[in-house]
Design a protein around this motif. Structure first.
Motif, PDB file in Angstrom:
ATOM      1  N   THR A   1      -0.514  14.748 -23.566  1.00 56.63           N
ATOM      2  CA  THR A   1      -0.252  14.274 -21.754  1.00 56.63           C
ATOM      3  C   THR A   1       0.864  12.631 -21.640  1.00 56.63           C
ATOM      4  O   THR A   1       0.788  12.312 -20.958  1.00 56.63           O
ATOM      5  CB  THR A   1      -1.826  14.134 -21.305  1.00 56.63           C
TER       6      THR A   1
ATOM      7  N   PRO B   1      -4.295  19.771 -19.584  1.00 55.49           N
ATOM      8  CA  PRO B   1      -4.425  18.473 -20.869  1.00 55.49           C
ATOM      9  C   PRO B   1      -4.737  17.366 -19.051  1.00 55.49           C
ATOM     10  O   PRO B   1      -5.384  16.581 -19.674  1.00 55.49           O
ATOM     11  CB  PRO B   1      -2.756  18.199 -21.546  1.00 55.49           C
ATOM     12  N   ALA B   2      -3.897  17.636 -18.270  1.00 57.61           N
ATOM     13  CA  ALA B   2      -3.502  16.040 -17.424  1.00 57.61           C
ATOM     14  C   ALA B   2      -5.634  16.524 -17.343  1.00 57.61           C
ATOM     15  O   ALA B   2      -5.904  15.117 -16.437  1.00 57.61           O
ATOM     16  CB  ALA B   2      -3.256  17.007 -16.347  1.00 57.61           C
TER      17      ALA B   2
ATOM     18  N   SER C   1      -8.174  30.193 -18.714  1.00 56.89           N
ATOM     19  CA  SER C   1      -7.802  30.371 -21.188  1.00 56.89           C
ATOM     20  C   SER C   1      -6.478  29.065 -20.982  1.00 56.89           C
ATOM     21  O   SER C   1      -6.943  28.603 -22.084  1.00 56.89           O
ATOM     22  CB  SER C   1      -7.219  30.871 -21.240  1.00 56.89           C
ATOM     23  N   VAL C   2      -6.491  28.703 -19.949  1.00 56.40           N
ATOM     24  CA  VAL C   2      -5.246  27.848 -20.720  1.00 56.40           C
ATOM     25  C   VAL C   2      -5.602  26.469 -20.512  1.00 56.40           C
ATOM     26  O   VAL C   2      -6.257  25.761 -19.471  1.00 56.40           O
ATOM     27  CB  VAL C   2      -3.423  28.271 -19.303  1.00 56.40           C
ATOM     28  N   LEU C   3      -5.301  25.005 -21.563  1.00 53.58           N
ATOM     29  CA  LEU C   3      -5.936  24.214 -21.771  1.00 53.58           C
ATOM     30  C   LEU C   3      -4.737  23.257 -20.410  1.00 53.58           C
ATOM     31  O   LEU C   3      -4.042  23.871 -20.116  1.00 53.58           O
ATOM     32  CB  LEU C   3      -5.215  23.119 -23.049  1.00 53.58           C
TER      33      LEU C   3
ATOM     34  N   VAL D   1      -7.806  14.837 -19.641  1.00 52.92           N
ATOM     35  CA  VAL D   1      -7.861  13.600 -19.520  1.00 52.92           C
ATOM     36  C   VAL D   1      -8.551  12.628 -18.536  1.00 52.92           C
ATOM     37  O   VAL D   1      -9.426  11.874 -18.480  1.00 52.92           O
ATOM     38  CB  VAL D   1      -6.220  12.959 -19.490  1.00 52.92           C
TER      39      VAL D   1
ATOM     40  N   LEU E   1       1.555  33.249 -16.360  1.00 49.95           N
ATOM     41  CA  LEU E   1       1.787  33.794 -17.609  1.00 49.95           C
ATOM     42  C   LEU E   1       0.173  32.556 -18.142  1.00 49.95           C
ATOM     43  O   LEU E   1      -0.517  32.935 -18.356  1.00 49.95           O
ATOM     44  CB  LEU E   1       2.606  32.841 -18.520  1.00 49.95           C
ATOM     45  N   ILE E   2       0.741  31.124 -17.089  1.00 52.86           N
ATOM     46  CA  ILE E   2      -0.518  30.368 -16.974  1.00 52.86           C
ATOM     47  C   ILE E   2      -0.550  29.709 -16.163  1.00 52.86           C
ATOM     48  O   ILE E   2      -1.989  29.346 -16.125  1.00 52.86           O
ATOM     49  CB  ILE E   2       0.388  29.438 -17.583  1.00 52.86           C
TER      50      ILE E   2
ATOM     51  N   LEU F   1       7.926  21.390  -9.162  1.00 51.03           N
ATOM     52  CA  LEU F   1       7.060  23.248  -9.400  1.00 51.03           C
ATOM     53  C   LEU F   1       7.416  23.131 -10.860  1.00 51.03           C
ATOM     54  O   LEU F   1       5.898  22.144 -11.464  1.00 51.03           O
ATOM     55  CB  LEU F   1       8.540  23.395  -8.955  1.00 51.03           C
ATOM     56  N   ARG F   2       8.482  23.607 -11.683  1.00 52.66           N
ATOM     57  CA  ARG F   2       7.656  23.341 -13.079  1.00 52.66           C
ATOM     58  C   ARG F   2       9.533  22.929 -13.546  1.00 52.66           C
ATOM     59  O   ARG F   2      10.270  23.046 -13.269  1.00 52.66           O
ATOM     60  CB  ARG F   2       7.177  24.811 -12.846  1.00 52.66           C
TER      61      ARG F   2
ATOM     62  N   LYS G   1      -1.825  22.580  -7.564  1.00 52.93           N
ATOM     63  CA  LYS G   1      -1.090  22.205  -7.490  1.00 52.93           C
ATOM     64  C   LYS G   1      -0.977  23.187  -6.088  1.00 52.93           C
ATOM     65  O   LYS G   1      -1.874  23.799  -6.170  1.00 52.93           O
ATOM     66  CB  LYS G   1       0.537  22.820  -7.667  1.00 52.93           C
TER      67      LYS G   1
ATOM     68  N   ILE H   1       8.132  31.791  -7.965  1.00 49.54           N
ATOM     69  CA  ILE H   1       8.793  30.647  -8.001  1.00 49.54           C
ATOM     70  C   ILE H   1       8.008  29.504  -8.283  1.00 49.54           C
ATOM     71  O   ILE H   1       7.608  29.140  -8.532  1.00 49.54           O
ATOM     72  CB  ILE H   1       9.532  30.727  -7.091  1.00 49.54           C
ATOM     73  N   LEU H   2       6.841  30.138  -7.336  1.00 53.10           N
ATOM     74  CA  LEU H   2       5.758  28.690  -6.908  1.00 53.10           C
ATOM     75  C   LEU H   2       4.549  28.824  -8.269  1.00 53.10           C
ATOM     76  O   LEU H   2       4.214  27.643  -9.229  1.00 53.10           O
ATOM     77  CB  LEU H   2       4.647  28.815  -5.953  1.00 53.10           C
ATOM     78  N   SER H   3       4.453  29.895  -8.966  1.00 51.65           N
ATOM     79  CA  SER H   3       4.066  29.945 -10.214  1.00 51.65           C
ATOM     80  C   SER H   3       4.495  30.704 -11.551  1.00 51.65           C
ATOM     81  O   SER H   3       5.147  31.124 -11.099  1.00 51.65           O
ATOM     82  CB  SER H   3       2.029  30.565  -9.858  1.00 51.65           C
ATOM     83  N   ASN H   4       3.859  29.940 -12.587  1.00 53.93           N
ATOM     84  CA  ASN H   4       3.984  31.007 -13.413  1.00 53.93           C
ATOM     85  C   ASN H   4       3.175  32.000 -14.133  1.00 53.93           C
ATOM     86  O   ASN H   4       2.280  31.154 -14.420  1.00 53.93           O
ATOM     87  CB  ASN H   4       4.576  30.152 -14.336  1.00 53.93           C
TER      88      ASN H   4
END
Lengths: 229, 323
Positions: free
Chosen positions: A108, B257-258, B253-255, B261, B311-312, A57-58, B281, B306-309
């Motif tokens: 990454t 990376p995946a 606003s959040v980078l 790529v 902040l991002i 999950l995180r 996800k 739980i499932l998400s934060n």
């Protein structure tokens, strides 16, 4: 004096921390996810790194749902020291005991290498006598990019809560020496009161000369010094 | 006391503490009020039928406006503002559906059909697409998901109950209302006026179609349905399931990376016009619970904490119910 080291399924740094504490002559115990009672008996707590619950999950979020981490707010309110290393730092951010979040490295890639970090000027007893000190210390993480909103970063800086920044060997802090893309090179932070420290680098892996550095040892020495006071 | 609403077959009187009294009259109407008359005892029968069915739905965990029965023709309910859209659930083709699509009556659907209708007599309650109802502000996206899933679960329960008394639930409509606190409840009435019921063995019509089609014996058949409902002694276990599908995305606003790529890889492969890739996800959570506003709140809490934060990440969720 006893120091607790948390052990979750999937963490793998607790024995390294045990070895350091042992070499400093301090009693220590592993604390398992349901061991709230034992946790409360400890004079300080170190959240060891690794990959708790497979980092599903995180990173840290599943560990945060366990009894010992749910108890952590009360524990830290009692002025006791809590140090979160790597996955432990991720847990501290997910519990909101520390602000911000650790997100995926800009590259990454999983990064495992030696870096240098510069100690900030904080009021935390854990960093006593370390102001501006440069430490050679390893990092090993996939999600280590510290992120928070600009205004929160400003607050962290103004309140002297930035514990460590990634830097060059000579201490110069430039984006070039930022291994993971952390905002303003942040490698570790402390809470307002200074009793909770979270950091991505591994001081326990830099605590013996034979490992290539013992720069990290001072953090454990400071902790023990405080507990003896 | 103030009669706040007087409809074609019911009056609504405002009481204290956000409650209303609903009075069932003897009138019956069809074709948006063009055909209308009084049938003796009809108010009493529909009040009793509604009472039984609302108590049943409450027992199965549905959030309804029904609180208690007051007397033969009146019940006490929570005060709600009726949503302008009503939901029809169809198990078998019949009525306006056959006319609209030119199909035979009696075709059984593999999965029950849900339709939204705008409640407007002047426009003859037209069918509306869900997207239109949302964009025109008749319902919110969240309400429409809850209405649809609730209706499907109600269908599951009522079909089993009517099956027990040898009746086939062909279709039914539900109205929903919002409380002052924003809670979405099943409202109005549930009776032979709001559903189609056929005798299981013979296919004989037992519902309001008797009135629409001048088949006679309206009251006798309504009474028969009620009598059979009264005779049900126990309530079967009905496995109601609710499912939430939550999609979690990194904030703009959040980078990511995946995503970056993957974007470079797609461009390298020569796919034209690929502009941005964001990797998120998704989680699908099944509950052995009846869909309800409360459950929707629980899903939000799980997603937020739980499932998400927050902040991002942002999340959206869809809510459904099915066997």
């Amino acid at each position: 004096m006893r120091i607790g080291i948390t052990k979750f399924p999937g963490t793998n740094n607790e024995l390294d921390i045990k070895r350091v504490l042992g070499s400093l002559g301090v009693k220590n115990e592993l604390i398992y996810p349901d061991d709230v009672k034992k946790m409360d008996e400890m004079d300080a707590l170190i959240l060891a790194g690794g990959f708790s619950y497979g980092d599903y999950l995180r990173p840290g979020i599943i560990a945060v749902q366990t009894p010992i981490i749910e108890n952590l707010q009360d524990y830290s309110n009692s002025e006791r020291f809590v140090i979160g290393i790597c996955n432990g730092f991720q847990m501290l951010c997910e519990t909101s005991l520390l602000p911000g979040v650790l997100s995926t490295n800009t590259s990454t890639k999983f990064i495992s290498k030696w870096v240098h970090i510069k100690t900030g000027i904080t009021s935390s007893p854990l960093l006593k006598g370390m102001e501006n000190r440069i430490l050679k210390i390893p990092i090993a993480h996939f999600e280590g990019r510290y992120y928070d909103k600009d205004e929160e970063i400003t607050k962290l800086a103004n309140k002297n809560q930035i514990a460590f920044k990634y830097c060059r060997k000579d201490g110069d802090i430039s984006l070039k020496e930022n291994p993971n893309g952390s905002v303003v090179n942040i490698a570790g932070i402390v809470n307002r009161k200074g009793n909770v420290l979270g950091m991505m680098p591994h001081p326990e892996r830099a605590s013996f000369q034979y490992l290539g550095s013992e720069d990290g040892r001072i953090i454990f020495e400071n902790l023990i010094g405080e507990l003896k006071c | 006391m103030l009669v706040v609403y007087s409809g074609k077959a019911k009056d609504v009187t405002l009481l204290e503490d956000n409650k209303v009294r609903i009075t069932f009259r003897d009138s019956i109407s069809a074709f948006d009020g063009v055909k209308i008359e009084d049938l003796k005892e009809k108010g009493k029968i529909n009040c009793r039928t509604s009472t039984i069915l609302f108590e049943l739905l409450n027992r199965y965990g549905f959030a309804t406006h029904y609180l208690s029965n007051l007397n033969e023709t009146e019940m006490i309910c929570r005060k709600v503002e009726i949503r302008p859209v009503e939901i029809v659930c169809r198990n078998v083709t019949a009525g306006s559906f056959c006319k609209r699509y030119g199909v035979d009556k009696g075709i059984e659907f593999e999965t029950p059909i849900i339709e939204f209708f705008l409640k407007d007599d002047v426009l003859h309650d037209p069918l509306v697409a869900k997207e239109i109802a949302i964009q025109l502000g008749w319902v919110t996206k969240e309400e429409s998901a809850l209405m649809e899933s609730t209706t499907r679960a109600v269908n599951q329960v009522l079909s089993v109950i009517f099956e027990r008394i040898s009746l086939k639930l062909v279709d039914f409509k539900l109205e929903f209302g919002r409380t002052d606190g924003g809670e979405l409840l099943i409202a109005d009435e549930i009776s032979a006026d709001t559903m189609r019921l056929w005798e299981k063995e013979t296919g004989e019509i037992k519902d309001k179609d008797r009135y629409r089609k001048d088949l006679g014996g309206v009251i006798e058949h309504y009474k028969d349905i009620l009598q059979r409902l009264e005779e049900i002694e126990s309530h079967p276990e009905i496995p109601i399931k609710s499912t939430a599908e939550i999609t979690i995305e990194l904030k703009k606003s959040v980078l990511d990376p995946a995503g970056e790529v993957t974007l470079r890889s797609l461009q390298r492969k020569g796919y034209q016009g690929v502009e941005e890739v964001r990797i998120g996800k998704s989680a699908k959570i099944s509950f052995s619970l009846t869909p309800s506003p409360n459950l929707q709140e629980i899903i939000k809490e799980i997603s937020d904490s739980i499932l998400s934060n927050p902040l991002i990440e942002n999340y959206t969720f869809d809510f459904s119910s099915g066997e």
